[in-house]
Scaffold this motif. Structure first.
Motif, PDB file in Angstrom:
ATOM      1  N   SER A  65      40.129 -79.393  66.101  1.00 34.54           N
ATOM      2  CA  SER A  65      40.625 -79.424  67.479  1.00 34.54           C
ATOM      3  C   SER A  65      42.147 -79.315  67.549  1.00 34.54           C
ATOM      4  CB  SER A  65      40.178 -80.723  68.166  1.00 34.54           C
ATOM      5  OG  SER A  65      40.976 -81.798  67.739  1.00 34.54           O
TER       6      SER A  65
ATOM      7  N   ARG B  53      48.292 -78.026  71.746  1.00 39.34           N
ATOM      8  CA  ARG B  53      47.806 -79.380  72.015  1.00 39.34           C
ATOM      9  C   ARG B  53      48.778 -80.428  71.502  1.00 39.34           C
ATOM     10  NH1 ARG B  53      41.354 -78.514  70.848  1.00 39.34           N
ATOM     11  NH2 ARG B  53      40.945 -77.574  72.886  1.00 39.34           N
TER      12      ARG B  53
ATOM     13  N   ASN C 221      39.739 -82.753  74.127  1.00 46.61           N
ATOM     14  CA  ASN C 221      40.001 -81.857  73.002  1.00 46.61           C
ATOM     15  C   ASN C 221      39.048 -82.112  71.846  1.00 46.61           C
ATOM     16  OD1 ASN C 221      42.054 -80.678  74.388  1.00 46.61           O
ATOM     17  ND2 ASN C 221      43.664 -81.878  73.405  1.00 46.61           N
ATOM     18  N   LEU C 222      38.823 -83.373  71.579  1.00 44.39           N
ATOM     19  CA  LEU C 222      38.039 -83.743  70.408  1.00 44.39           C
ATOM     20  C   LEU C 222      36.572 -83.401  70.596  1.00 44.39           C
ATOM     21  CD1 LEU C 222      39.298 -85.040  67.992  1.00 44.39           C
ATOM     22  CD2 LEU C 222      38.460 -87.254  68.765  1.00 44.39           C
TER      23      LEU C 222
ATOM     24  N   GLY D 186      35.379 -81.489  72.967  1.00 44.94           N
ATOM     25  CA  GLY D 186      35.180 -80.166  73.557  1.00 44.94           C
ATOM     26  C   GLY D 186      34.465 -80.205  74.882  1.00 44.94           C
TER      27      GLY D 186
END
Lengths: 223, 223
Positions: free
Chosen positions: B177, B182, B219-220, B222
């Motif tokens: 990720s 990010r 983010n992790l 998704g």
DNA sequence: CTGGTCTGATCCAATGGTGAGCCAATACTA
DNA sequence: TAGTATTGGCTCACCATTGGATCAGACCAG
């Protein structure tokens, strides 16, 4: 005098280690010597040392000996052992963070049978006639709410807290703060939490749980 | 004196338990000994202990003895090993409960030097040019905020989470990720948390931290 | 007499320590 | 370098302790 079993030997060893007895070189005496010293069979010592090895207190090497693990502050074992010194005030602060959330999750997620388990624990606690029984089912009530939360990590954190709360300093404190009147108050407050759970009202469950924990904190810490 | 019946024995036992008499090791004397001590038949003691077992005060094991149920049925080690299977989703849920609170505590409690430590971690993370370095100082940033919280138990829970997050499945996930973009976002969000800490604004710190964790979760996982 | 409870005794099965022996890795010494 | 002593790893048969279970008999209140 009670006979020494492996658990006893293990805790004796822990004491010696923490008293820094074989700090130099970090080497413990051979198992055979320890067996003679404690007056038990080598097998028993082996099991005891096995416990120390499991939780990372100690490392063994064939032909060399048993050594104190170089203390790694970030190992699980170190974390757990530091947790054993948790103060009631710190613990109550965290409970007030986690338990309302758990109650809220439970209100959304609990299955009928899980809810019944909570109800049952509440019922037994209310009917309990002595302090240990009440204590036990009170804890069970809280635990079963965590069990409804559908978050395994949260559940395990609560297990951790539960274990810590069952250790000596807590036991004294709980005994001192117990009274028939307070027990009745706890029952009422539990009922409010339960009502919210059954209404499927996360917000209400959270609020009711927080209110209850504030009462517990007040009683426990005498504030 | 009326003869003792099983119920009487049971309540005598409860008294002893609540007085903490065999709190150490949590082990009660064998039934045969209790029978002699109370001057009744072992059968009677058995029934009495049976009552205690029914309401969960006590656990019995053939060949080992009878133990107070309050003395951890599941040991610390077992809890920790179960925690190793924690899913990222569960973990993120708990982080969102604890870290905003930690940030809020930190805003009120942090000393100047503790705050400087947080600032420094933030600075190094922002300047980091590779993923592992960033990873490390990102974690350090969060950890130092916990260190300001003045709650040792909370600090240790965070240590636990940190250890779990350093294990294999997480590492893969974090690598996947990660992106330069990010990373920049995280730095901005950290800055917002930091700003609130320096303003001594608990409410703001909590909000900023929650916002950051929501980003991380997105983010992790998704989502 | 009847039903309930305690007594005393016996056997079972699980747990866990004992004592002994052997192996393999390591360290020490000639 | 080679041989020996030390030390943890492992297994085995044995036995003491302890809870699990059952039964026949005694005692007592209704």
């Amino acid at each position: 005098m009670p006979k020494l079993v492996a658990d006893d030997i293990a805790s004796l060893l822990r004491k010696r280690i923490s008293s820094g007895e074989w700090q130099d070189a970090g080497r413990m005496p051979p198992e055979r010597d320890l067996a003679v010293e404690f007056g038990v069979a080598r097998n028993t010592v082996r099991r005891a040392v096995g416990f120390l090895e499991e939780d990372g207190t100690v490392v063994r090497h064939v032909g060399r000996g048993t050594f104190l693990a170089t203390s790694n502050p970030s190992s699980m074992a170190a974390v757990v052992s530091r947790m054993e010194g948790t103060s009631p005030a710190d613990m109550m602060e965290i409970r007030q963070l986690l338990e309302p959330a758990a109650a809220s999750f439970a209100a959304t997620n609990a299955s009928a049978s899980e809810l019944n388990a909570v109800i049952e624990a509440h019922r037994i606690a209310c009917e309990a006639s002595d302090m240990p029984t009440f204590e036990h089912w009170d804890a069970e009530f809280h635990h079963r709410i965590f069990a409804c939360s559908r978050n395994d990590f949260l559940k395990e954190i609560h297990n951790l807290m539960r274990i810590l709360r069952n250790q000596a300093p807590w036991f004294e404190m709980k005994k001192r703060s117990f009274s028939e009147e307070r027990r009745a108050i706890y029952c009422t407050e539990h009922q409010l939490v339960l009502d919210a759970l059954m209404r499927r009202d996360p917000e209400g469950a959270s609020r009711a749980m927080l209110a209850h924990l504030r009462t517990v904190e007040r009683n426990l810490l005498g504030r």
